[in-house]
Design an enzyme around this catalytic site. Structure first.
Site, PDB file in Angstrom:
ATOM      1  N   ARG A  51       0.840  -1.194   0.000  1.00 12.48           N
ATOM      2  CA  ARG A  51       0.000   0.000   0.000  1.00 12.48           C
ATOM      3  C   ARG A  51       0.873   1.242   0.000  1.00 12.48           C
ATOM      4  NH1 ARG A  51      -3.430  -2.613  -1.644  1.00 12.48           N
ATOM      5  NH2 ARG A  51      -5.526  -3.031  -0.849  1.00 12.48           N
ATOM      6  N   GLU A  95       0.951   9.211  -2.938  1.00 14.17           N
ATOM      7  CA  GLU A  95      -0.053  10.053  -3.589  1.00 14.17           C
ATOM      8  C   GLU A  95      -0.495   9.398  -4.897  1.00 14.17           C
ATOM      9  OE1 GLU A  95      -1.322  12.676  -2.150  1.00 14.17           O
ATOM     10  OE2 GLU A  95       0.090  12.623  -0.466  1.00 14.17           O
ATOM     11  N   HIS A 142       0.592   0.411  -9.773  1.00 16.33           N
ATOM     12  CA  HIS A 142      -0.331  -0.344  -8.908  1.00 16.33           C
ATOM     13  C   HIS A 142      -1.007  -1.465  -9.695  1.00 16.33           C
ATOM     14  CE1 HIS A 142      -2.949   0.105  -5.035  1.00 16.33           C
ATOM     15  NE2 HIS A 142      -2.708  -1.160  -5.332  1.00 16.33           N
TER      16      HIS A 142
END
Length: 320
Positions: free
Chosen positions: A244, A272, A291
């Site tokens: 994360r 961010e 991601h």
């Protein structure tokens, strides 16, 4: 019953839901329009990944929601306990994407020790004119075999990472507040396997002894890795975060890279998102992915089918 897969779902998941009698929409609705869409279209099931947030305001404003599903492991984008307190089922797919994330960790590791992330930036620019100097620049790589991998967070994904590491010939050390030891089953293509028992250690010991570190912890308040933790690590360590954003202090990371404490980093998640810091994106010693840990065809098929199975089990059982 109607299902809105707001962040998408695999075709196999759609087919399984439709065969179960559900109507599936894969329309991507903007966050600020989501409440109205759910109510106007009588949505019973909302499926999300990491992009859509399901907070108290949405839960309160959509009283007919019966199930909220997260395609993936972490559910930090959902107010889980609040939803369950309102009688809504909240489900996820904790096992479906573990191997895909683990393989991405090793994509970053293999790339990092052989400078592939930087080489792939510079070869298209200077490969035809600076071949010999580039060859010299990238000629001091390392092997992973025989090195120590430290895993912070020894749940499903951390254990999948351990399996690959053991297969590569690495020593594995791990830290987890809630896991004392784990049996790691390393399986081979022909049905053979070996079991390796790994006892967890205090995080400071893992940081001290690891040549490479991989993080597999949920989102939380405060950093797991910041200046103090970097000081404990070996000089020239490599660090990977496919967990994360926000578990690594990115300012401290850049400082550690510039000082030589960290040889390279691999980041799939950022403090961010979706606008990572420019100093992170432009650093030549950071391998970058947007991601995509769970974004393989195989994982998405497993996620879709697992969500469909749980939804059908929950709602069709209720109807019966």
């Amino acid at each position: 019953m109607k299902v809105l897969a707001n962040d998408g779902i695999s075709n196999s998941g759609i087919e399984a839901l439709e065969q179960g009698g559900f109507e599936v929409s894969t329309t991507t609705v903007a966050q600020e329009q989501l409440i109205n869409y759910i109510n106007d279209n009588a949505i019973d099931v909302l499926l999300v990944r990491s992009a859509t947030k399901v907070r108290k305001d949405l839960i309160d404003a959509c009283p007919d929601l019966k199930v909220i599903g997260r395609g993936g492991v972490g559910m930090d984008n959902i107010d889980v306990e609040y939803a369950r307190g309102k009688g809504i089922h909240v489900i996820n797919t904790p096992a479906a994407s573990s191997h895909s994330v683990a393989e991405l960790v090793f994509a970053h590791l293999f790339g990092g020790v052989r400078f592939l992330h930087d080489s792939n930036r510079n070869m298209p620019l200077d490969g035809d004119t600076q071949f010999k100097s580039l060859k010299k620049n990238y000629a001091k790589g390392m092997e992973l075999k025989g090195k120590t991998l430290g895993i912070i967070g020894f749940g499903r994904i951390g254990r999948e990472v351990a399996k690959i590491a053991l297969g590569v010939g690495m020593r594995v050390v791990a830290s987890d507040k809630f896991v004392g030891k784990a049996d790691i089953k390393v399986e081979f293509y022909n049905g053979q396997f070996i079991n390796v028992e790994i006892e967890t250690e205090p995080m400071k010991d893992v940081l001290k002894h690891a040549d490479f570190i991989s993080l597999h912890v949920p989102a939380q308040d405060g950093y797991i890795i910041s200046d103090k933790e970097f000081e404990i690590m070996k000089d020239g360590v490599g660090i990977i975060n496919a967990a994360r954003g926000g578990v690594i202090d990115e300012v401290a990371l850049i400082k550690a890279i510039e000082s030589g404490k960290v040889a390279f980093a691999g980041l799939d998640t950022f403090e961010e998102e979706p606008t990572p810091a420019i100093q992170v994106l432009m650093n030549g010693k950071i391998s970058l992915t947007p991601h995509i840990g769970a974004a393989t065809n195989e994982a998405q098929d497993r996620i879709g089918l697992e969500l469909a199975s749980q939804i059908i089990s929950l709602l069709k059982t209720q109807e019966a």
